[in-house]
Scaffold this motif. Structure first.
Motif, short mmCIF file in Angstrom:
data_model
loop_
_atom_site.label_atom_id
_atom_site.label_comp_id
_atom_site.label_asym_id
_atom_site.label_seq_id
_atom_site.Cartn_x
_atom_site.Cartn_y
_atom_site.Cartn_z
N GLY A 185 37.35 58.97 41.91
CA GLY A 185 37.43 58.54 40.52
C GLY A 185 38.14 57.23 40.31
N LEU A 186 38.37 56.45 41.36
CA LEU A 186 39.06 55.17 41.24
C LEU A 186 38.02 54.09 40.98
CD1 LEU A 186 41.47 55.63 44.29
CD2 LEU A 186 41.92 56.13 41.87
N MET A 187 38.19 53.35 39.84
CA MET A 187 37.14 52.42 39.40
C MET A 187 37.60 50.96 39.50
SD MET A 187 34.84 54.57 38.74
CE MET A 187 33.62 53.55 37.93
N ALA A 188 38.90 50.67 39.40
CA ALA A 188 39.39 49.29 39.46
C ALA A 188 40.64 49.24 40.33
CB ALA A 188 39.71 48.75 38.06
N CYS A 189 40.84 48.08 40.98
CA CYS A 189 42.03 47.94 41.86
C CYS A 189 42.48 46.48 41.87
CB CYS A 189 41.69 48.38 43.28
SG CYS A 189 43.09 48.22 44.41
N THR A 199 39.30 53.59 35.27
CA THR A 199 38.28 52.93 34.45
C THR A 199 38.18 51.50 34.93
OG1 THR A 199 39.91 52.26 32.80
CG2 THR A 199 38.76 54.36 32.42
N GLU A 200 37.02 50.90 34.73
CA GLU A 200 36.87 49.49 35.06
C GLU A 200 37.76 48.68 34.12
OE1 GLU A 200 32.79 48.42 35.02
OE2 GLU A 200 32.27 49.67 36.77
N LYS A 201 38.54 47.75 34.71
CA LYS A 201 39.56 47.11 33.88
C LYS A 201 39.95 45.76 34.47
CE LYS A 201 44.19 47.96 31.94
NZ LYS A 201 43.79 47.61 30.57
N THR A 202 40.13 44.78 33.56
CA THR A 202 40.65 43.45 33.92
C THR A 202 42.07 43.35 33.38
OG1 THR A 202 38.45 42.50 33.80
CG2 THR A 202 40.32 40.97 33.71
N PRO A 203 43.04 42.86 34.18
CA PRO A 203 44.43 42.87 33.75
C PRO A 203 44.71 41.79 32.70
CG PRO A 203 44.26 41.77 35.85
CD PRO A 203 42.91 42.33 35.56
N SER A 204 45.63 42.14 31.84
CA SER A 204 46.14 41.15 30.89
C SER A 204 47.21 40.32 31.59
CB SER A 204 46.75 41.84 29.67
OG SER A 204 47.88 42.63 30.07
N GLU A 205 47.68 39.27 30.93
CA GLU A 205 48.72 38.44 31.51
C GLU A 205 49.98 39.25 31.75
OE1 GLU A 205 51.24 34.35 30.53
OE2 GLU A 205 49.53 34.96 29.27
N GLU A 206 50.27 40.16 30.81
CA GLU A 206 51.45 41.01 30.97
C GLU A 206 51.30 41.93 32.16
OE1 GLU A 206 53.30 44.69 28.49
OE2 GLU A 206 53.06 42.81 27.37
#
Length: 733
Positions: free
Chosen positions: A126-130, A153-160
């Motif tokens: 279940g790992l979608m983003a790294c 979940t598929e995810k793009t990091p924020s600056e924080e």
């Protein structure tokens, strides 16, 4: 650490600052208490995951070029095991790539990112983003490991979130380096403990060795005293001034002086003050006294010593200097042996020798005796009768002058070897007769030894073997005649070879003369076919017959061409060498034989990087490759498509190996020795003349090479061509 530090605003957030301060303090305390790095890192990761419940963190350590598991308390254990030992690289997931490049790697979608193509096991959990941040050393920017954050979940990091990732990696790096420092300190402490223990053991061992060495020296001194006191030979120790500092009981008994008495004067003036002829013997001329200042050994020196009562006796002496720890000679050891009995025995020996010389004089051969040093001291009368030389002209080494000039050096070397080694002497030499003629003599000599094996004298004879040598020379002449006959046979073999060449020329000429009639016959058949067609005559009944005639003519023509080719090869017709590109030659075969390759679905592969081009006859190499490649296709296996591989390799000094291997029918082992013969065919279901492999073998052998074959029925055949001293060529386009 990372070159981008978290912003002050980000760190001022109460929850973030508190979390990382708490984690840092806990990590430091645990490490100082000796807690394992794995447990400390688990605490750090769990603190971060507690503050951010949606993330799953992982810390991997870099060991050379692989990543090993350090901490991932919330990730599935099966997944952690699956990625443990991952090799780093440009497409090795987020962590493997980050460790390889030393830069942060953000993967929004594990399912689609090519860096995760070989790690789709993450999706099963279940790992979608790294996102992965390399952990860098604070001293040399060396990659220590990686800190990764996973999402389901598929995810793009924020600056924080990127700053959070960097801060976590920095904190993990600090913990890892603390752990390394503490481990190094612990290892150093253990090494110090071991060194102290080893030092104590070494001290104890050294004390034991000193005690053992002391006891050994005491035992050695006792043994030395026992030996010197009980030695039958007299032993004296003399210092640099010539005074005696030691003498054993045998020395006291030999000269009659006590140790106290002999110390009153220099030793030389007490026991060695006169020569055997009664003249005064100066100290500075005594070799025993000179052994120390001049630093040399004295061995087997015979002289005269004097006792306390004034009587003298013959002695044999040996003197050796003794050195201090700096290599400076400080004293002399003198060993003295009374040889009164030996001198008496020597005199008796001389009398015995005289008797033996009387016997030698009565011998029919030349007889002689020699000293231990190898100098003649007696020859019987036969020597003078044969050479005409007086006795005085042969004693010592003068008699060598009677030998043939070509034999002198050989005789001298052989005689010197026997004198040095004590081996029996035997040699054949030519000796000049009084008439000036040289005759062959067999000379032998054996040593006379005492009970101790020491040589006392040499006794020898010289026997005339001139007639035997002449007989041997006649035998050698006969052998020479046999050699001449052998040379004659060799010449006849050469003549036979020339005859074979003439036969080859005849075959070549005959085949050439037959080409014109065959061409005419072929033209007549074609004309007959056209004439019948023009007359409107029905040709169906004779068409098979005409076709058979045409095929027979073609076969006859091919046979003549092949005979001509064989004749050329057997005559070793010279062809110029040039650069031959193997890839080009094989591609040419593909083009010329495209129909055959297509119909058979054959595949020809090449591996010729080791020798892509060689200096060879283009025509001859084309003939070799065409024959072997076409055979591989013709004799293909009916149940599989033919695959042929051509490869090259090198060996020795400019040697090249060309290998042609196929997966065809194969050849039975009993036929392998016959396939290179002329008109030899193994498979009869395919049309052929049986001369192709014969031509190949002759071309290879004419070039100084050899061809071998290995084959297994139903598996295929492998031909290997080894060409010696063939120059490699650079391919130019």
């Amino acid at each position: 650490m990372s070159s981008t530090d978290p912003s002050p605003e980000f760190l001022c957030k109460p929850n973030v600052a508190a979390i990382f301060n708490t984690a840092q303090q806990q990590a430091r305390k645990k490490l100082m208490r000796g807690t394992s790095l794995e447990e400390v890192m688990d605490t750090l990761v769990l603190s971060l995951e507690k503050a951010y419940p949606s993330i799953f963190s992982s810390v991997l350590l870099l060991n050379k070029d692989t990543l090993s598991h350090l901490s991932a308390p919330s990730l599935p254990e099966a997944y952690s095991k699956a990625i443990d030992g991952t090799r780093i690289g440009p497409s090795a997931g987020s962590c493997g790539t980050a460790a390889f490049t030393g830069e942060r790697v953000i993967v929004k979608s594990i399912a689609t990112d090519p860096k995760w193509a070989n790690f789709q096991v993450a999706l099963e959990h279940g790992l979608m983003a790294c996102w992965s941040q390399p952990i860098l050393s604070s001293t040399d920017e060396r990659v220590l490991g990686t800190f990764a954050i996973y999402y389901k979940t598929e995810k793009t990091p924020s600056e924080e979130e990127i700053l959070l990732l960097e801060l976590a990696a920095n904190l993990a790096g600090t913990a890892i380096e603390w752990g390394m420092v503490l481990k190094d300190r612990h290892d150093l402490e253990e090494e110090l403990k071991e060194s102290n223990a080893a030092l104590q053991a070494l001290n104890s061992d050294l004390e034991n060795r000193i005690q053992a060495h002391t006891q050994e020296l005491e035992d050695q001194n006792y043994l030395t005293k026992t030996i010197t006191d009980n030695a039958t030979g007299a032993l004296f120790m003399m210092d640099a001034t010539g005074y005696c500092t030691f003498m054993n009981p045998a020395a006291v008994e030999m000269v009659g002086y006590t140790f106290e008495e002999i110390r009153t004067k220099q030793l030389h003036y007490l026991i060695h003050h006169h020569r055997p002829d009664g003249s005064h013997y100066p100290l500075e001329e005594c070799p025993l006294d000179r052994a120390l200042p001049q630093n040399f050994d004295v061995r087997a020196h015979e002289d005269l010593f004097f006792r306390k009562d004034g009587t003298s006796f013959p002695v044999s002496c040996a003197a050796s200097p003794i050195f201090d720890e700096n290599g400076v000679p400080v004293s002399t050891v003198i060993e003295v042996r009374d040889i009164t009995e030996e001198k008496k025995n020597r005199q008796e020996l001389m009398e015995t020798v005289a008797q033996m010389q009387t016997l030698l004089a009565a011998m029919p051969q030349i007889a002689f005796t020699a000293t231990v040093e190898g100098e003649l001291d007696y020859v019987n009368g036969h020597w003078r009768e044969y050479t005409g030389l007086p006795k005085a002209a042969v004693l010592g080494e003068q008699w060598i002058g009677a030998l043939h000039p070509e034999d002198k050096d050989r005789f001298a070397a052989t005689w010197a070897n026997s004198v040095q080694t004590g081996q029996d002497y035997k040699i054949e030499i030519r000796v000049r007769q009084w008439t000036g003629e040289y005759r062959w003599y067999l000379t032998r000599a054996v040593p006379l030894r005492n009970e101790n094996g020491e040589i006392l004298k040499w006794f020898g004879t010289a026997t005339d073997i001139h007639e035997q040598k002449l007989l041997i020379d006649r035998l050698a002449a006969t052998q020479q005649e046999l050699q001449s006959m052998n040379d004659e046979l060799t010449q006849k073999n050469k003549d036979l070879k020339r005859t074979n060449v003439d036969l080859d020329n005849f075959v070549y000429t005959a085949s050439h003369d037959l080409k014109s009639p065959i061409a005419n016959l072929q033209g007549l058949v074609k004309a007959l076919q056209e004439e019948l067609h023009d007359l409107g005559t029905q040709t169906e009944p004779v068409e098979p017959l005409l076709l058979m005639i045409d095929k027979a003519i073609v076969r006859f023509k091919n046979t003549i061409d092949e005979l001509t080719e064989i004749s050329k090869i057997q005559k070793q017709v010279e062809t110029g060498q040039e650069m031959v590109n193997l890839e080009d030659l094989i591609e040419e075969f593909r083009v010329v034989n495209a129909e055959l390759i297509c119909s058979s679905k054959a595949t020809i592969t090449t591996q010729v990087a080791a020798a892509p081009a060689i200096c060879f006859s283009n025509k001859n190499l084309r003939s070799v490759l065409y024959n072997l490649l076409s055979n591989s296709i013709k004799y293909r296996h009916p149940n599989r498509e033919p695959v042929i591989n051509v490869s090259t390799d090198t060996f020795g000094n400019n040697g090249i190996v060309i290998t042609i291997e196929d997966n065809g029918l194969g050849i039975e082992e009993r036929h392998l020795s016959q396939i290179f013969g002329m008109f030899k065919r193994v498979h009869q279901h395919v049309e052929g003349s049986g001369v192709g492999l014969y031509i190949v073998k002759r071309i290879v052998e004419n070039a100084g090479g050899e061809i071998t074959v290995e084959s297994k029925v139903e598996e295929g055949t492998r031909f290997e061509i080894r060409l010696h001293n063939v120059a490699l060529c650079e391919i130019t386009r």
